[in-house]
Structures are given as structure tokens and as C-alpha cells.
Design a protein around this motif. Structure first.
Motif, PDB file in Angstrom:
ATOM      1  N   LEU A 186       1.218  16.646 -11.363  1.00  0.00           N
ATOM      2  CA  LEU A 186      -0.004  17.430 -11.735  1.00  0.00           C
ATOM      3  C   LEU A 186      -0.037  18.927 -11.313  1.00  0.00           C
ATOM      4  O   LEU A 186      -0.299  19.783 -12.020  1.00  0.00           O
ATOM      5  CB  LEU A 186      -1.207  16.681 -11.417  1.00  0.00           C
ATOM      6  CG  LEU A 186      -1.532  15.526 -12.286  1.00  0.00           C
ATOM      7  CD1 LEU A 186      -2.936  15.012 -11.704  1.00  0.00           C
ATOM      8  CD2 LEU A 186      -2.288  16.017 -13.640  1.00  0.00           C
ATOM      9  N   LEU A 187       0.254  19.059 -10.069  1.00  0.00           N
ATOM     10  CA  LEU A 187       0.339  20.442  -9.414  1.00  0.00           C
ATOM     11  C   LEU A 187       1.561  21.225 -10.337  1.00  0.00           C
ATOM     12  O   LEU A 187       1.313  22.392 -10.592  1.00  0.00           O
ATOM     13  CB  LEU A 187       0.695  20.328  -7.849  1.00  0.00           C
ATOM     14  CG  LEU A 187       0.571  21.654  -7.059  1.00  0.00           C
ATOM     15  CD1 LEU A 187      -0.809  22.176  -7.186  1.00  0.00           C
ATOM     16  CD2 LEU A 187       0.862  21.403  -5.720  1.00  0.00           C
ATOM     17  N   ALA A 197       0.810   7.218  -6.135  1.00  0.00           N
ATOM     18  CA  ALA A 197      -0.290   8.292  -6.242  1.00  0.00           C
ATOM     19  C   ALA A 197       0.000   9.829  -5.804  1.00  0.00           C
ATOM     20  O   ALA A 197      -0.291  10.611  -6.552  1.00  0.00           O
ATOM     21  CB  ALA A 197      -1.489   7.867  -5.459  1.00  0.00           C
ATOM     22  N   TRP A 198       0.791   9.948  -4.765  1.00  0.00           N
ATOM     23  CA  TRP A 198       1.147  11.192  -4.184  1.00  0.00           C
ATOM     24  C   TRP A 198       2.124  11.928  -5.199  1.00  0.00           C
ATOM     25  O   TRP A 198       2.045  13.127  -5.636  1.00  0.00           O
ATOM     26  CB  TRP A 198       1.765  11.022  -2.837  1.00  0.00           C
ATOM     27  CG  TRP A 198       2.438  12.109  -2.417  1.00  0.00           C
ATOM     28  CD1 TRP A 198       1.740  13.341  -1.582  1.00  0.00           C
ATOM     29  CD2 TRP A 198       3.786  12.877  -2.531  1.00  0.00           C
ATOM     30  NE1 TRP A 198       2.568  14.239  -1.140  1.00  0.00           N
ATOM     31  CE2 TRP A 198       3.586  14.001  -1.686  1.00  0.00           C
ATOM     32  CE3 TRP A 198       4.828  12.380  -3.191  1.00  0.00           C
ATOM     33  CZ2 TRP A 198       5.017  14.840  -1.779  1.00  0.00           C
ATOM     34  CZ3 TRP A 198       6.025  13.240  -3.115  1.00  0.00           C
ATOM     35  CH2 TRP A 198       5.910  14.538  -2.425  1.00  0.00           C
ATOM     36  N   ALA A 257       0.886  -1.309   0.012  1.00  0.00           N
ATOM     37  CA  ALA A 257       0.060   0.106  -0.039  1.00  0.00           C
ATOM     38  C   ALA A 257       0.978   1.299  -0.109  1.00  0.00           C
ATOM     39  O   ALA A 257       0.483   2.163  -0.739  1.00  0.00           O
ATOM     40  CB  ALA A 257      -0.637  -0.151   1.233  1.00  0.00           C
ATOM     41  N   HIS A 258       2.032   1.298   0.898  1.00  0.00           N
ATOM     42  CA  HIS A 258       2.875   2.502   0.536  1.00  0.00           C
ATOM     43  C   HIS A 258       3.258   2.752  -0.634  1.00  0.00           C
ATOM     44  O   HIS A 258       3.536   3.943  -0.859  1.00  0.00           O
ATOM     45  CB  HIS A 258       3.812   2.194   1.644  1.00  0.00           C
ATOM     46  CG  HIS A 258       3.745   2.351   3.087  1.00  0.00           C
ATOM     47  ND1 HIS A 258       3.154   1.315   3.879  1.00  0.00           N
ATOM     48  CD2 HIS A 258       3.718   3.415   4.040  1.00  0.00           C
ATOM     49  CE1 HIS A 258       2.751   1.793   5.309  1.00  0.00           C
ATOM     50  NE2 HIS A 258       3.140   3.130   5.196  1.00  0.00           N
ATOM     51  N   GLN A 259       3.675   1.666  -1.407  1.00  0.00           N
ATOM     52  CA  GLN A 259       4.266   1.825  -2.554  1.00  0.00           C
ATOM     53  C   GLN A 259       3.450   2.370  -3.412  1.00  0.00           C
ATOM     54  O   GLN A 259       3.671   3.313  -4.314  1.00  0.00           O
ATOM     55  CB  GLN A 259       4.616   0.543  -3.228  1.00  0.00           C
ATOM     56  CG  GLN A 259       5.812  -0.429  -2.453  1.00  0.00           C
ATOM     57  CD  GLN A 259       7.179   0.100  -2.643  1.00  0.00           C
ATOM     58  OE1 GLN A 259       7.300   0.863  -3.736  1.00  0.00           O
ATOM     59  NE2 GLN A 259       7.988  -0.130  -1.746  1.00  0.00           N
ATOM     60  N   ILE A 260       2.230   1.803  -3.624  1.00  0.00           N
ATOM     61  CA  ILE A 260       1.117   2.425  -4.507  1.00  0.00           C
ATOM     62  C   ILE A 260       0.872   3.922  -4.039  1.00  0.00           C
ATOM     63  O   ILE A 260       0.611   4.959  -4.988  1.00  0.00           O
ATOM     64  CB  ILE A 260      -0.150   1.642  -4.583  1.00  0.00           C
ATOM     65  CG1 ILE A 260       0.294   0.236  -5.114  1.00  0.00           C
ATOM     66  CG2 ILE A 260      -1.344   2.186  -5.527  1.00  0.00           C
ATOM     67  CD1 ILE A 260       0.937   0.171  -6.532  1.00  0.00           C
ATOM     68  N   ASP A 283       8.019   9.890   3.189  1.00  0.00           N
ATOM     69  CA  ASP A 283       7.369   8.762   4.039  1.00  0.00           C
ATOM     70  C   ASP A 283       5.976   9.359   4.455  1.00  0.00           C
ATOM     71  O   ASP A 283       4.890   8.687   4.481  1.00  0.00           O
ATOM     72  CB  ASP A 283       8.117   8.517   5.203  1.00  0.00           C
ATOM     73  CG  ASP A 283       9.165   7.604   4.897  1.00  0.00           C
ATOM     74  OD1 ASP A 283       9.206   6.785   3.928  1.00  0.00           O
ATOM     75  OD2 ASP A 283      10.282   7.552   5.714  1.00  0.00           O
ATOM     76  N   GLU A 284       5.708  10.603   4.513  1.00  0.00           N
ATOM     77  CA  GLU A 284       4.627  11.218   4.938  1.00  0.00           C
ATOM     78  C   GLU A 284       3.676  11.041   4.154  1.00  0.00           C
ATOM     79  O   GLU A 284       2.428  10.713   4.354  1.00  0.00           O
ATOM     80  CB  GLU A 284       4.810  12.667   5.439  1.00  0.00           C
ATOM     81  CG  GLU A 284       5.527  12.785   6.693  1.00  0.00           C
ATOM     82  CD  GLU A 284       5.838  14.360   7.179  1.00  0.00           C
ATOM     83  OE1 GLU A 284       5.802  15.129   6.229  1.00  0.00           O
ATOM     84  OE2 GLU A 284       6.479  14.668   8.264  1.00  0.00           O
ATOM     85  N   GLY A 285       4.051  11.279   2.774  1.00  0.00           N
ATOM     86  CA  GLY A 285       2.617  11.245   1.604  1.00  0.00           C
ATOM     87  C   GLY A 285       2.452   9.706   1.544  1.00  0.00           C
ATOM     88  O   GLY A 285       1.386   9.473   1.052  1.00  0.00           O
ATOM     89  N   ALA A 286       3.218   8.818   1.581  1.00  0.00           N
ATOM     90  CA  ALA A 286       3.199   7.229   1.670  1.00  0.00           C
ATOM     91  C   ALA A 286       2.309   7.003   2.770  1.00  0.00           C
ATOM     92  O   ALA A 286       1.273   6.210   2.458  1.00  0.00           O
ATOM     93  CB  ALA A 286       4.400   6.645   1.484  1.00  0.00           C
TER      94      ALA A 286
END
Length: 277
Positions: free
Chosen positions: A69-70, A62-63, A55-58, A94-97
Motif C-alpha cells: 500500500l505504501l 499483514a506487514w 501468528a508470524h505467518q499472518i 523477521d522484524e516485521g513478523a
């Protein structure tokens, strides 16, 4: 054995950008094929990246797609966000993940899928010559798509390892080779080191037996070997001693010890295989 010079694979030309975007789409779909049918326990499986699950990898992908995009659509907002992130260089990734990994798998998967689709659309519509700001050097649309291919493939390696499934290498790895070669000087700079002044010759055998080459043929500093091993090395998915890549010359040897194809601070790297047992 066919030889292909990789120097012209990603520039601002519309047809090349379209081809790179198609490869980015295919790389994302290939990884989605690995995770779309997983149950909650499988999403929570540990991967080779310390403290990161599938889940962290995906979630990280995504992040990063959202940050891209931003950067492509609101440069001032991205610069503000990047400055805040770089104020905590050891934690912002790590926070984003972590935030994304806490989402239900179905929500995370749809978030990642929607972000990929929107990114493909936006990159395909950017005007020729437009540069996109990033955590490292700015990039063209094709260059950014190449970077996203590289990162999607690299995190896919960790996911596949966690699931215990093999992945066949594809010709899309030529993009990872290219960005790894072009990021040579950045790998030195991010460590506060002076990069070598002379170009290197890189000759790597692709998955179909073709030879991918970069740099002048008569360069004294040379890197040769297996393209998959080189890609794993520059994405820090393998220890230098475990990569089927050879260096000729002290500068080439030093580069392979610090190589990274990704923006941001140096990563932790991976232990030798015997140290993982």
C-alpha cells in the motif's frame, strides 16, 4: 488434456487486473478461513518456517500488504522504508513478523483483513500503465496482485501444515506458476549469477488436469511435471528432491535448484523430507 498458454494472464488491461484482484481476494479469504476460529494456543503453533508461528505467518502477510500500500500510494516514503529495510537484509522480514505476532490474535486478524481490503481497492483504482516500486523489479497493478496471491498461498501452505489440515489446490495456482517462471532471471541475479540467455519451456499439469505452458515449444531447456510441486518449489516450501518436477538440460536443472518467486534475498529453503524426520 487442455493446454493453456499462461503468458497473457496478468497485464495492465482492466478486465485482466479485475480478474487477478478477484483471485487475490479469494486467496486471502481462503487463508482467513483457516485462522479466524483459532484459539491463542493454535496461533502460537510452530510452522515449517524456522522460528515462525502461525501468528508470524499472518503478521508477515499483514506487514507486506502494508508495504505494498505504501509503495502504491507514497512512492518516496516507500523508497525510504525499503532502503532502511534492505540495509538489514537478514533481519527486516523477521522484524516485521515479530512485531505483528506480538499483537493479540483478534487485533492481528483485523489488521490483516483491513489491509487486504484497502489493498484491493487501491490496486483496482491505479491508472493503466502505472508501475509500483518494490524490493525487486517494479510491477503493474496486476503483477503486484499476482505477487500477493503467490505469497498468500505460500504462507497459507505453512499455516495449513502447522494445523495439520489439507488444502485443495485451485486454479489460482496459475498465478504462482506464472510469477515463478517470470522470476527466473531474478533468481540468478539475486545470487550474483548470470542467467541463461535462452528461454525455457515450462509445461505443468494444473489441479484440474489442464496443461499450463510458458515459453517456446522447441526450447532445449525444459521443465515439466506437477504445478503444485513447482509452486512449492519456487516459493521454497519444498526441497528440490521432493518436488514432482523434472528438468531437461543443465540450465533448467540449475534453475530449479535456485528458483524463487519472491523478491528480496535468497531464502533458506527447506530440508529434504528424510532430513525433517
Amino acid at each position: 488434456m487442455a493446454e493453456r498458454d499462461g503468458r497473457g494472464m496478468a497485464d495492465d488491461a482492466g478486465d485482466v487486473t479485475g480478474a487477478v484482484l478477484a483471485d487475490l481476494r479469494d486467496e486471502g479469504e481462503a487463508l482467513e478461513g483457516l485462522v479466524a476460529g483459532l484459539d491463542a494456543k493454535e496461533w502460537a503453533l510452530p510452522t515449517p518456517a524456522p522460528r515462525w508461528t502461525v501468528a508470524h505467518q499472518i503478521a508477515h502477510l499483514a506487514w507486506t500488504d502494508e508495504q505494498t500500500l505504501l509503495a502504491a500510494t507514497d512512492e518516496p516514503a516507500f523508497r525510504d522504508a525499503s532502503q532502511a529495510a534492505l540495509a538489514s537484509p537478514g533481519t527486516f522480514v523477521d522484524e516485521g513478523a515479530e512485531t505483528g505476532a506480538a499483537q493479540p490474535p483478534a487485533v492481528l486478524l483485523e489488521r490483516w483483513r483491513a489491509g487486504r481490503d484497502e489493498l484491493l481497492r487501491v490496486l483496482g483504482e491505479l491508472p493503466k500503465g502505472r508501475r509500483i516500486p518494490w524490493y525487486g523489479p517494479s510491477m503493474s497493478a496486476a503483477g503486484m496482485a499476482t505477487a500477493r496471491i503467490m505469497e498468500t498461498w505460500a504462507h497459507g501452505e505453512d499455516v495449513a501444515d502447522a494445523l495439520g489440515v489439507p488444502r485443495l489446490p485451485t486454479e489460482r495456482l496459475r498465478h504462482v506458476v506464472r510469477i515463478g517462471v517470470r522470476a527466473r532471471d531474478f533468481a540468478y541475479a539475486v545470487r550474483g549469477l548470470q542467467p541463461p540467455g535462452e528461454p525455457f519451456r515450462v509445461e505443468l499439469k494444473g489441479p484440474g488436469g489442464e496443461l499450463w505452458t510458458h515459453g517456446p515449444q522447441d526450447a532445449a531447456q525444459r521443465v515439466t511435471g506437477d504445478a503444485v510441486g513447482f509452486c512449492r518449489l519456487v516459493t521454497q516450501r519444498i526441497h528440490r528432491d521432493d518436488a514432482r518436477v523434472r528438468a531437461e538440460g543443465a540450465d533448467a536443472q540449475r534453475w530449479l535448484e535456485i528458483a524463487q518467486a519472491f523478491a528480496g534475498p535468497p531464502g533458506e529453503g527447506r530440508a529434504r523430507k528424510e532430513e525433517q524426520l
